[in-house]
Scaffold this active site. Sequence first.
Site, PDB file in Angstrom:
ATOM      1  N   CYS A  39     -22.237  59.044  15.577  1.00 42.43           N
ATOM      2  CA  CYS A  39     -21.510  59.857  14.598  1.00 42.43           C
ATOM      3  C   CYS A  39     -22.298  61.066  14.150  1.00 42.43           C
ATOM      4  CB  CYS A  39     -21.129  59.012  13.383  1.00 42.43           C
ATOM      5  SG  CYS A  39     -22.562  58.453  12.452  1.00 42.43           S
ATOM      6  N   CYS A 112     -22.889  52.039   9.934  1.00 44.91           N
ATOM      7  CA  CYS A 112     -23.449  52.753   8.779  1.00 44.91           C
ATOM      8  C   CYS A 112     -24.566  51.921   8.153  1.00 44.91           C
ATOM      9  CB  CYS A 112     -22.370  53.026   7.740  1.00 44.91           C
ATOM     10  SG  CYS A 112     -20.849  53.735   8.410  1.00 44.91           S
TER      11      CYS A 112
HETATM   12 FE1  FES Z   1     -21.943  57.283  10.718  1.00 43.98          FE
HETATM   13 FE2  FES Z   1     -21.260  56.133   8.438  1.00 43.98          FE
HETATM   14  S1  FES Z   1     -19.926  57.144   9.836  1.00 43.98           S
HETATM   15  S2  FES Z   1     -23.248  56.408   9.229  1.00 43.98           S
END
Ligand code: FES
Length: 168
Positions: A39, A112
Amino acid sequence: MSDTPEEFQKRVEEAARNPENMGEMTDADSIGTVGSANCGDMLRVWVKYKEDAGKRIIDKATFQSFGCETAIAAASLAMEMIRGKTPEEAMTLSGEEMAADLGPLPPTKVHCTALVENALRDALSGGDQSPAQPPTEQSNSNLMSDITKSSRSSGVKLVFLDEDQPAG
Ligand code: FES
């Protein structure tokens, strides 16, 4: 106990609203930094130790996040949870355990808490021993440039996690 996405989001917002222990620690003993290749989020953790009854325990830990609200909430909870533990004890905790107060994690948010776990592991296992930068403005927005500068000038270790899960 059933848990709705709204309930999860509410707990995240509460934990992330005024995160305790957020910000750079200029006298840290160790720093850990990780980024998610999935991400693109990043997290840096500073750890300060103290001696207690002949044992080295975590006196304080702080973080900066260039990431999502769940990572901020999980990091805030984790920094509190590891205080007073030995590095070895803290290393036994998973990201999900440290974020247990957030309730069951949606599958897209598990990574996360893994970001928090891995940044802590990096710091607790040595990380970057020397705080590299002079105090900077404590905001999320400067972490990316701070990491870039630190990596170049002082060898701060930046580890990108390779995760399979899609970002949420
Ligand atoms: Fe990547 Fe939360 S969406 S750390």
